[in-house]
Enzyme design. Structure first.
Site, PDB file in Angstrom:
ATOM      1  N   SER A  81      44.525  49.726  41.635  1.00 30.03           N
ATOM      2  CA  SER A  81      44.313  48.418  42.257  1.00 30.03           C
ATOM      3  C   SER A  81      45.543  48.014  43.085  1.00 30.03           C
ATOM      4  O   SER A  81      45.417  47.511  44.214  1.00 30.03           O
ATOM      5  CB  SER A  81      44.031  47.384  41.155  1.00 30.03           C
ATOM      6  OG  SER A  81      43.866  46.107  41.689  1.00 30.03           O
ATOM      7  N   HIS A 137      54.515  36.435  37.179  1.00 30.89           N
ATOM      8  CA  HIS A 137      54.589  37.904  37.045  1.00 30.89           C
ATOM      9  C   HIS A 137      55.977  38.294  36.514  1.00 30.89           C
ATOM     10  O   HIS A 137      56.317  39.472  36.490  1.00 30.89           O
ATOM     11  CB  HIS A 137      54.394  38.584  38.400  1.00 30.89           C
ATOM     12  CG  HIS A 137      52.985  38.601  38.914  1.00 30.89           C
ATOM     13  ND1 HIS A 137      51.888  38.773  38.100  1.00 30.89           N
ATOM     14  CD2 HIS A 137      52.490  38.514  40.178  1.00 30.89           C
ATOM     15  CE1 HIS A 137      50.783  38.771  38.843  1.00 30.89           C
ATOM     16  NE2 HIS A 137      51.124  38.610  40.097  1.00 30.89           N
ATOM     17  N   LYS A 167      47.924  42.827  39.281  1.00 34.20           N
ATOM     18  CA  LYS A 167      46.650  43.557  39.283  1.00 34.20           C
ATOM     19  C   LYS A 167      46.052  43.775  37.891  1.00 34.20           C
ATOM     20  O   LYS A 167      45.252  44.688  37.672  1.00 34.20           O
ATOM     21  CB  LYS A 167      46.765  44.925  40.007  1.00 34.20           C
ATOM     22  CG  LYS A 167      47.456  44.913  41.339  1.00 34.20           C
ATOM     23  CD  LYS A 167      47.213  43.714  42.194  1.00 34.20           C
ATOM     24  CE  LYS A 167      45.908  43.684  42.921  1.00 34.20           C
ATOM     25  NZ  LYS A 167      45.857  42.448  43.787  1.00 34.20           N
TER      26      LYS A 167
HETATM   27  S1  PPS Z   1      47.337  39.710  41.506  1.00 35.84           S
HETATM   28  O1  PPS Z   1      47.578  40.117  42.926  1.00 35.84           O
HETATM   29  O2  PPS Z   1      48.394  40.194  40.635  1.00 35.84           O
HETATM   30  O3  PPS Z   1      47.115  38.280  41.359  1.00 35.84           O
HETATM   31  O4  PPS Z   1      45.998  40.487  41.105  1.00 35.84           O
HETATM   32  P1  PPS Z   1      45.168  40.246  39.775  1.00 35.84           P
HETATM   33  O5  PPS Z   1      44.359  39.023  39.913  1.00 35.84           O
HETATM   34  O6  PPS Z   1      46.029  40.381  38.582  1.00 35.84           O
HETATM   35  O7  PPS Z   1      44.190  41.521  39.771  1.00 35.84           O
HETATM   36  C1  PPS Z   1      43.246  41.754  40.794  1.00 35.84           C
HETATM   37  C2  PPS Z   1      42.193  42.673  40.183  1.00 35.84           C
HETATM   38  O8  PPS Z   1      41.358  41.914  39.298  1.00 35.84           O
HETATM   39  C3  PPS Z   1      40.003  42.062  39.729  1.00 35.84           C
HETATM   40  N1  PPS Z   1      39.228  40.860  39.398  1.00 35.84           N
HETATM   41  C4  PPS Z   1      38.109  40.885  38.643  1.00 35.84           C
HETATM   42  N2  PPS Z   1      37.491  41.909  38.019  1.00 35.84           N
HETATM   43  C5  PPS Z   1      36.333  41.618  37.354  1.00 35.84           C
HETATM   44  N3  PPS Z   1      35.800  40.392  37.310  1.00 35.84           N
HETATM   45  C6  PPS Z   1      36.395  39.327  37.913  1.00 35.84           C
HETATM   46  N4  PPS Z   1      35.827  38.131  37.862  1.00 35.84           N
HETATM   47  C7  PPS Z   1      37.610  39.571  38.620  1.00 35.84           C
HETATM   48  N5  PPS Z   1      38.466  38.789  39.348  1.00 35.84           N
HETATM   49  C8  PPS Z   1      39.440  39.590  39.801  1.00 35.84           C
HETATM   50  C9  PPS Z   1      40.127  42.316  41.227  1.00 35.84           C
HETATM   51  O9  PPS Z   1      38.948  42.826  41.763  1.00 35.84           O
HETATM   52  C10 PPS Z   1      41.294  43.302  41.222  1.00 35.84           C
HETATM   53  O10 PPS Z   1      40.929  44.573  40.679  1.00 35.84           O
HETATM   54  P2  PPS Z   1      40.402  45.814  41.553  1.00 35.84           P
HETATM   55  O11 PPS Z   1      40.366  46.972  40.594  1.00 35.84           O
HETATM   56  O12 PPS Z   1      41.372  46.025  42.654  1.00 35.84           O
HETATM   57  O13 PPS Z   1      39.039  45.437  42.030  1.00 35.84           O
END
Ligand code: PPS
Length: 298
Positions: free
Chosen positions: A132, A102, A45
């Site tokens: 998140s 991870h 996340k």
């Molecule tokens: S995972 O399951 O570990 O692969 O998740 P991860 O990709 O690390 O994190 C998911 C969060 O990243 C946000 N996200 C983004 N935020 C802004 N812009 C872009 N383009 C973007 N892409 C992914 C996603 O919405 C999750 O955060 P939250 O706070 O839950 O919205």
């Protein structure tokens, strides 16, 4: 492989049995990296999927064809997940292999002994990671029950999470920036504040310089709204029994500071206390300044 209720414990860390076995975890920590590999490392996340998208787009000079045709878990598979080996075997040898992990550094570090892949470590304000991750637990049927927010909050601070403790993860990887010149540390907040410069930084680290127009195309296709609408990256291809899309979206809010909608004052004070204690030996203590409060996370 369903195993939705199974958890694997590996070196004292819990991993969802739906995606991990003891065998594939063992293989991951001995993975024969190549110098040409690009490894995206993160605590869950923290912006993993965003960096996967940015790297894919940089490699294709901003052309979204590849990122809109192939799911992210195929173009940048998680090293520790059981399907990684067959995907890498089938991948073309001409372009750099993009791999995600991870795993904490103390488990993966020994695999870098004979090679120097380019490693991008992405981290995020832990308060936003917690929120998140909490919401993700509600929709991801391969993760344990989230419980109440207070229960989840306590478990997070105690490191009782799949993939282990956020503190250990971040300290383990970022402490390597001193000795590993093949490691780039970037934060979710930097990408949010100035995506243009973040893309430039990543592209120059990958030695893949882009023209201004190519950077603009990357920005367009890795914006939150583009990624939310791209089914190759928004996880809507995952069947409902694995991710219950009626309980939330993977591309949830994509904001910084969303923790403020969930944390009570008491939780915030407690978090700051634990953060200060756990991060006292870490130079990253004050990275996550809360601009709107002019307050530091620590
Ligand atoms: S995972 O399951 O570990 O692969 O998740 P991860 O990709 O690390 O994190 C998911 C969060 O990243 C946000 N996200 C983004 N935020 C802004 N812009 C872009 N383009 C973007 N892409 C992914 C996603 O919405 C999750 O955060 P939250 O706070 O839950 O919205």
């Amino acid at each position: 492989m369903a195993r939705l209720d199974v958890m694997e414990t590996f070196h004292g860390i819990m991993f969802p049995g739906h995606l991990h076995t003891q065998d594939c975890l063992q293989l991951a920590i001995r993975f024969p990296f190549q110098d040409t590999d690009v490894l995206i490392a993160s605590y869950p996340k923290s912006g993993t999927t965003w960096v996967q998208e940015i790297v894919t787009l940089i490699c294709s000079k901003g052309d979204p064809q590849f990122s809109q045709a192939i799911p992210n878990w195929t173009r940048a598979p998680w090293l520790e997940q059981y399907y990684c080996a067959p995907i890498l075997e089938a991948s073309p040898t001409s372009s750099p292999r993009v791999i995600t992990t991870h795993l904490p550094h103390h488990l993966l570090g020994p695999a870098f002994q004979d090679s120097k892949p380019k490693v991008i470590y992405v981290s995020r304000n832990p308060k936003d990671v917690l929120v998140s991750y909490y919401h993700f637990h509600k929709m991801a049927n391969f993760l344990p029950e989230a419980g109440t927010f207070q229960e989840f909050f306590s478990n997070f601070l105690e490191g009782k999470m799949c993939y282990g403790s956020w503190f250990d993860h971040v300290k383990g990887w970022t402490s390597q920036t001193v000795t590993m010149n093949n490691l780039l540390h970037i934060t979710y907040e930097e990408m949010s504040q100035n995506l243009h410069d973040a893309i430039k930084r990543i592209s120059s680290f990958l030695q893949c310089p882009l023209l201004e127009e190519e950077i603009n195309n990357c920005m367009k296709h890795c914006s939150f709204s583009s990624m939310r609408d791209n089914k190759m990256v928004n996880y809507t291809l995952v069947p409902a029994e694995i991710m219950d899309h009626s309980k939330g979206s993977f591309m949830r809010k994509g904001k910084t500071g969303d923790w403020k909608t969930m944390f009570t004052d008491e939780q915030n004070q407690h978090f700051k206390h634990v953060y200060r204690t756990r991060m006292q030996d870490c130079s990253l203590k004050s990275v996550w300044a809360e601009q709107d409060e002019e307050e530091c996370v620590c």
